[in-house]
Design an enzyme around this catalytic site. Structure first.
Site, PDB file in Angstrom:
ATOM      1  N   ASN A  52       0.839  -1.202   0.000  1.00  0.00           N
ATOM      2  CA  ASN A  52       0.000   0.000   0.000  1.00  0.00           C
ATOM      3  C   ASN A  52       0.871   1.248   0.000  1.00  0.00           C
ATOM      4  O   ASN A  52       1.948   1.298   0.610  1.00  0.00           O
ATOM      5  CB  ASN A  52      -1.010   0.000   1.142  1.00  0.00           C
ATOM      6  CG  ASN A  52      -0.416  -0.241   2.513  1.00  0.00           C
ATOM      7  OD1 ASN A  52       0.550  -0.974   2.661  1.00  0.00           O
ATOM      8  ND2 ASN A  52      -0.988   0.370   3.534  1.00  0.00           N
ATOM      9  N   GLU A  54       0.271   5.282   0.664  1.00  0.00           N
ATOM     10  CA  GLU A  54      -0.676   6.304   1.127  1.00  0.00           C
ATOM     11  C   GLU A  54      -0.261   7.689   0.629  1.00  0.00           C
ATOM     12  O   GLU A  54       0.829   7.872   0.077  1.00  0.00           O
ATOM     13  CB  GLU A  54      -0.743   6.270   2.663  1.00  0.00           C
ATOM     14  CG  GLU A  54      -1.259   4.926   3.157  1.00  0.00           C
ATOM     15  CD  GLU A  54      -1.469   4.853   4.657  1.00  0.00           C
ATOM     16  OE1 GLU A  54      -0.997   5.756   5.389  1.00  0.00           O
ATOM     17  OE2 GLU A  54      -2.107   3.875   5.098  1.00  0.00           O
ATOM     18  N   CYS A  63      -4.138   0.595  -2.487  1.00  0.00           N
ATOM     19  CA  CYS A  63      -3.979  -0.639  -1.699  1.00  0.00           C
ATOM     20  C   CYS A  63      -2.895  -1.546  -2.296  1.00  0.00           C
ATOM     21  O   CYS A  63      -2.601  -1.495  -3.501  1.00  0.00           O
ATOM     22  CB  CYS A  63      -5.279  -1.426  -1.674  1.00  0.00           C
ATOM     23  SG  CYS A  63      -6.630  -0.618  -0.824  1.00  0.00           S
ATOM     24  N   GLU A  65      -3.103  -4.747  -2.841  1.00  0.00           N
ATOM     25  CA  GLU A  65      -3.623  -5.733  -3.804  1.00  0.00           C
ATOM     26  C   GLU A  65      -3.704  -5.136  -5.210  1.00  0.00           C
ATOM     27  O   GLU A  65      -3.322  -5.773  -6.199  1.00  0.00           O
ATOM     28  CB  GLU A  65      -5.020  -6.217  -3.376  1.00  0.00           C
ATOM     29  CG  GLU A  65      -5.027  -6.950  -2.054  1.00  0.00           C
ATOM     30  CD  GLU A  65      -5.222  -6.030  -0.846  1.00  0.00           C
ATOM     31  OE1 GLU A  65      -4.814  -4.848  -0.907  1.00  0.00           O
ATOM     32  OE2 GLU A  65      -5.773  -6.497   0.149  1.00  0.00           O
ATOM     33  N   CYS A  94     -10.155  -5.012   0.221  1.00  0.00           N
ATOM     34  CA  CYS A  94     -11.316  -4.113   0.275  1.00  0.00           C
ATOM     35  C   CYS A  94     -12.181  -4.335  -0.972  1.00  0.00           C
ATOM     36  O   CYS A  94     -11.776  -5.009  -1.921  1.00  0.00           O
ATOM     37  CB  CYS A  94     -10.856  -2.658   0.379  1.00  0.00           C
ATOM     38  SG  CYS A  94     -10.253  -1.974  -1.178  1.00  0.00           S
ATOM     39  N   CYS A  97     -10.606  -3.412  -4.359  1.00  0.00           N
ATOM     40  CA  CYS A  97      -9.605  -4.397  -4.797  1.00  0.00           C
ATOM     41  C   CYS A  97     -10.280  -5.670  -5.298  1.00  0.00           C
ATOM     42  O   CYS A  97      -9.835  -6.270  -6.284  1.00  0.00           O
ATOM     43  CB  CYS A  97      -8.635  -4.712  -3.663  1.00  0.00           C
ATOM     44  SG  CYS A  97      -7.506  -3.346  -3.311  1.00  0.00           S
TER      45      CYS A  97
HETATM   46  N1  THU Z   1      -5.285  -1.362   2.563  1.00  0.00           N
HETATM   47  C1  THU Z   1      -4.745  -2.217   1.656  1.00  0.00           C
HETATM   48  O1  THU Z   1      -3.591  -2.086   1.256  1.00  0.00           O
HETATM   49  N2  THU Z   1      -5.531  -3.227   1.192  1.00  0.00           N
HETATM   50  C2  THU Z   1      -6.849  -3.395   1.508  1.00  0.00           C
HETATM   51  O2  THU Z   1      -7.517  -4.235   0.922  1.00  0.00           O
HETATM   52  C3  THU Z   1      -7.451  -2.577   2.565  1.00  0.00           C
HETATM   53  C4  THU Z   1      -6.637  -1.456   3.074  1.00  0.00           C
HETATM   54  C5  THU Z   1      -4.454  -0.252   3.046  1.00  0.00           C
HETATM   55  C6  THU Z   1      -4.925   1.102   2.601  1.00  0.00           C
HETATM   56  C7  THU Z   1      -4.393   1.985   3.684  1.00  0.00           C
HETATM   57  O3  THU Z   1      -3.061   2.380   3.347  1.00  0.00           O
HETATM   58  C8  THU Z   1      -4.335   1.097   4.916  1.00  0.00           C
HETATM   59  O4  THU Z   1      -4.480  -0.234   4.453  1.00  0.00           O
HETATM   60  C9  THU Z   1      -5.422   1.378   5.918  1.00  0.00           C
HETATM   61  O5  THU Z   1      -6.671   1.384   5.338  1.00  0.00           O
END
Ligand code: THU
Length: 136
Positions: A52, A54, A63, A65, A94, A97
């Site tokens: 991920n 941000e 994300c 995935e 999520c 994804c």
């Molecule tokens: N996140 C992912 O990388 N994958 C997911 O399927 C859900 C959330 C990350 C996004 C963000 O940087 C952190 O987790 C918190 O939501």
């Protein structure tokens, strides 16, 4: 067949989860501190990873995935056999994804959810998590 070829043809789910755990520390997660690593096994036998990333403008966060899928597609692979995800605790992808995964992955594809700091893991399929993807 030499050793290198054999290793790309037979990748275990344990190896895939190890790859997801290995990439998670590369996550850029200064806001949530929730680091996620994803590893997709391509039909070509290669492992495509993502973490991920941000952003201060929170909605721009990507994300792990989806980054793994985009990494694979940009590398020329569009078909997958398995996915592993490693996070502080075993978490499913999520909804966004899942919709992206559904464009490229069979519904019976195994998904392994693992914890980063323990051996805790779960195994299910894409269909378990997302039985009714949107299609045009
Ligand atoms: N996140 C992912 O990388 N994958 C997911 O399927 C859900 C959330 C990350 C996004 C963000 O940087 C952190 O987790 C918190 O939501």
């Amino acid at each position: 067949m030499n050793k290198e070829c054999a290793s790309t043809l037979f990748v275990s789910e344990e190896t895939l989860l190890a790859a997801a755990r290995a990439v998670a520390p590369r996550a850029y997660a200064p806001y949530s501190h929730f680091t996620v690593g994803a590893a997709l096994l391509g039909e070509d036998g290669q492992i495509y990873t993502g973490c991920n990333v941000e952003n201060a403008s929170y909605g721009l966060t990507m994300c792990a995935e989806r980054n793994a899928v985009f990494h694979a597609v940009a590398s020329g692979c569009r078909a997958f056999r398995a996915l592993a995800i490693a996070a502080p605790r075993p978490v499913p992808p999520c909804g966004a994804c899942l919709q992206v995964l559904a464009a490229f992955c069979p519904s019976a594809m195994p998904i392994v959810l693992g914890a980063l700091d323990s051996q805790d893991s779960k195994r299910l399929t894409l269909a378990d998590l997302f039985p009714s993807p949107f299609t045009l």
